[in-house]
Design a protein around this motif. Structure first.
Motif, PDB file in Angstrom:
ATOM      1  N   SER A  85     -18.923  -2.748  33.145  1.00  0.00           N
ATOM      2  CA  SER A  85     -18.797  -1.831  32.013  1.00  0.00           C
ATOM      3  C   SER A  85     -19.279  -0.434  32.368  1.00  0.00           C
ATOM      4  O   SER A  85     -18.793   0.564  31.838  1.00  0.00           O
ATOM      5  CB  SER A  85     -19.605  -2.359  30.813  1.00  0.00           C
ATOM      6  OG  SER A  85     -19.096  -3.602  30.374  1.00  0.00           O
TER       7      SER A  85
ATOM      8  N   LYS B 128     -22.061   4.756  23.466  1.00  0.00           N
ATOM      9  CA  LYS B 128     -21.254   4.273  22.349  1.00  0.00           C
ATOM     10  C   LYS B 128     -20.543   5.438  21.667  1.00  0.00           C
ATOM     11  O   LYS B 128     -20.910   6.599  21.860  1.00  0.00           O
ATOM     12  CB  LYS B 128     -22.131   3.551  21.318  1.00  0.00           C
ATOM     13  CG  LYS B 128     -22.868   2.321  21.865  1.00  0.00           C
ATOM     14  CD  LYS B 128     -23.775   1.725  20.807  1.00  0.00           C
ATOM     15  CE  LYS B 128     -24.603   0.580  21.370  1.00  0.00           C
ATOM     16  NZ  LYS B 128     -23.775  -0.583  21.716  1.00  0.00           N
TER      17      LYS B 128
ATOM     18  N   ASN C   1     -18.108   0.399  20.887  1.00  0.00           N
ATOM     19  CA  ASN C   1     -17.976   0.347  22.342  1.00  0.00           C
ATOM     20  C   ASN C   1     -16.528   0.416  22.804  1.00  0.00           C
ATOM     21  O   ASN C   1     -16.259   0.809  23.940  1.00  0.00           O
ATOM     22  CB  ASN C   1     -18.613  -0.929  22.870  1.00  0.00           C
ATOM     23  CG  ASN C   1     -20.095  -1.009  22.574  1.00  0.00           C
ATOM     24  OD1 ASN C   1     -20.484  -1.382  21.467  1.00  0.00           O
ATOM     25  ND2 ASN C   1     -20.922  -0.631  23.527  1.00  0.00           N
ATOM     26  N   ASN C   2     -15.610   0.029  21.938  1.00  0.00           N
ATOM     27  CA  ASN C   2     -14.184   0.043  22.274  1.00  0.00           C
ATOM     28  C   ASN C   2     -13.393   0.634  21.119  1.00  0.00           C
ATOM     29  O   ASN C   2     -13.621   0.276  19.961  1.00  0.00           O
ATOM     30  CB  ASN C   2     -13.668  -1.381  22.531  1.00  0.00           C
ATOM     31  CG  ASN C   2     -14.480  -2.126  23.562  1.00  0.00           C
ATOM     32  OD1 ASN C   2     -14.315  -1.950  24.758  1.00  0.00           O
ATOM     33  ND2 ASN C   2     -15.393  -2.981  23.097  1.00  0.00           N
TER      34      ASN C   2
ATOM     35  N   GLN D  29     -13.017   3.555  26.326  1.00  0.00           N
ATOM     36  CA  GLN D  29     -14.259   2.868  26.676  1.00  0.00           C
ATOM     37  C   GLN D  29     -15.110   3.805  27.523  1.00  0.00           C
ATOM     38  O   GLN D  29     -14.601   4.431  28.461  1.00  0.00           O
ATOM     39  CB  GLN D  29     -13.975   1.592  27.478  1.00  0.00           C
ATOM     40  CG  GLN D  29     -13.113   0.571  26.755  1.00  0.00           C
ATOM     41  CD  GLN D  29     -12.649  -0.551  27.679  1.00  0.00           C
ATOM     42  OE1 GLN D  29     -12.175  -0.309  28.778  1.00  0.00           O
ATOM     43  NE2 GLN D  29     -12.805  -1.782  27.221  1.00  0.00           N
ATOM     44  N   MET D  30     -16.385   3.915  27.192  1.00  0.00           N
ATOM     45  CA  MET D  30     -17.340   4.690  27.996  1.00  0.00           C
ATOM     46  C   MET D  30     -16.871   6.124  28.267  1.00  0.00           C
ATOM     47  O   MET D  30     -17.031   6.656  29.365  1.00  0.00           O
ATOM     48  CB  MET D  30     -17.603   3.968  29.323  1.00  0.00           C
ATOM     49  CG  MET D  30     -18.195   2.579  29.164  1.00  0.00           C
ATOM     50  SD  MET D  30     -19.780   2.559  28.283  1.00  0.00           S
ATOM     51  CE  MET D  30     -20.829   3.371  29.487  1.00  0.00           C
TER      52      MET D  30
ATOM     53  N   VAL E  48     -15.348  -3.746  26.717  1.00  0.00           N
ATOM     54  CA  VAL E  48     -16.759  -3.570  27.026  1.00  0.00           C
ATOM     55  C   VAL E  48     -17.529  -4.378  25.975  1.00  0.00           C
ATOM     56  O   VAL E  48     -17.180  -4.335  24.791  1.00  0.00           O
ATOM     57  CB  VAL E  48     -17.152  -2.073  26.946  1.00  0.00           C
ATOM     58  CG1 VAL E  48     -18.669  -1.901  26.991  1.00  0.00           C
ATOM     59  CG2 VAL E  48     -16.484  -1.305  28.081  1.00  0.00           C
TER      60      VAL E  48
ATOM     61  N   GLY F 260     -19.621  -5.379  23.009  1.00  0.00           N
ATOM     62  CA  GLY F 260     -20.047  -4.590  21.863  1.00  0.00           C
ATOM     63  C   GLY F 260     -19.005  -4.597  20.765  1.00  0.00           C
ATOM     64  O   GLY F 260     -18.105  -5.442  20.734  1.00  0.00           O
TER      65      GLY F 260
END
Length: 349
Positions: free
Chosen positions: A210, A243, A265-266, A297-298, A325, A327
């Motif tokens: 992740s 997040k 998270n997504n 994501q991220m 990820v 979450g």
């Protein structure tokens, strides 16, 4: 002499037997050493259980049925209660240019949820794909047929208004219907619904993977539903938290009761065919055919596709499911006309 020889032979035999017994003990010691090594290896693998809709690990059992609640997104219904506890939220147009949320709870159980709004057939299908108990207050004609025909286990405020569902005195109808999680459990018990079977699990990246998500930089994204902007929303990536924060009408999405923010998270943004079916602006929406999508994501975005896997909406690329990820996840559904290119805009901070 013969007796002495026989006695000597017996002593040798006895000593030989004792030596053999001592040798037998050695494998037992080795077996114990192997078992300890196996136990240490298992400890390194992390938590023994994982929540199916978030991929978050737990030291205790994570089984249990998901609960899917229809939540109002009219400006007069904001801020809502319970959204920050949802494992996954589907945001879809309900009528006109107003979206509505299907908030799915399994890993966390908020004390209060709402405002609860009426059912639509495609939200019911999304809930059924997760084997969820479906909660709504009101219904369209098609949704009423499905619910009264026992297509899905459900509790509806049209039947339990004033009992399981309570009206808030601080808001006006139809933006003031709420239900507690305790009353959801009471309703399930009254209707003899089982709450044991868990929803099908999504695929998730490991914590290490992740951290290494690749893609184009996109730390901020805006989703436009109409020129009026009543349901437009945006997400901003907070690198310190790892997040996304959600915003609606320029205001950050927080819980009404606790002021805790909605953190994600997504973000899956997908386009589907929408067809207006009446003068109110209700729609028929295709959640079966698959199509274009973006997955955030991220702070990175990738072009993917969405697919319906036995009723569960997943992201896919090159024919394979794309893991989330671990979450919480938010799914925005936009019409194919105007499509992703015109409905979604990205900005790098």
């Amino acid at each position: 002499m013969k007796k002495w020889a026989a006695a000597f032979a017996a002593i040798l035999l006895l000593l030989s037997g004792c030596s053999h017994k001592e040798k037998v003990k050695e494998p037992v010691k080795k077996e114990k050493t192997v078992n300890k090594a196996e136990e240490k290896a298992e400890e390194k693998q992390g938590a023994p259980y994982f929540y199916p809709l978030t991929g978050i690990g737990s030291e205790t059992q994570t089984e249990g049925r998901a609960v899917a609640v229809m939540i109002n997104n009219h400006p007069k219904a904001r801020p809502q209660s319970g959204l920050n506890k949802a494992d996954i939220v589907y945001e879809v147009l309900a009528e006109g240019d107003i979206t509505r949320f299907l908030a799915v709870f399994q890993s966390e159980k908020p004390a209060n949820i709402g405002p609860v709004r009426s059912a639509r057939d495609y939200y019911i299908d999304l809930a059924k794909g997760l084997n969820a108990l479906y909660i709504a207050h009101g219904w369209s004609e098609e949704a009423k047929k499905m619910l009264e025909g026992n297509y899905i286990d459900n509790i509806n405020g049209m039947v339990y208004d004033g009992t399981l569902f309570k009206r808030s005195s601080t808001r006006k109808a139809p933006h003031n219907s709420y239900i507690t999680y305790e009353n959801i459990l009471k309703g399930a018990e009254q209707k003899k619904y089982s709450l044991e079977k868990s929803p099908p699990a999504f695929k998730f990246l490991s914590e290490e993977d992740s951290k290494n998500v690749t893609g184009d930089k996109a730390e901020s994204v805006k989703i436009t539903y109409s020129s009026g902007g009543i349901s437009d929303s945006s997400f901003e990536f907070d690198a310190a938290l790892g997040k996304y924060k959600r915003f609606s009408g320029g205001e950050q999405s927080v819980d009404l009761d606790t002021n805790e923010p909605v953190l994600l998270n997504n973000i899956l943004i997908m386009e589907t065919n929408h067809r207006v079916i009446d003068s109110v602006g209700r729609r028929d929406i295709d959640f079966k055919s698959g199509g274009k999508a973006y997955l955030l994501q991220m702070g990175k975005v990738n072009e993917v596709e969405w697919a319906n896997k036995d009723g569960q909406i997943i992201a896919v690329k090159d024919g394979k499911e794309v893991p989330f990820v671990p979450g919480k996840t938010w799914v925005n559904v936009v019409p194919t006309n105007p499509g992703l290119e015109k409905s979604v805009s990205f900005n790098a901070k």
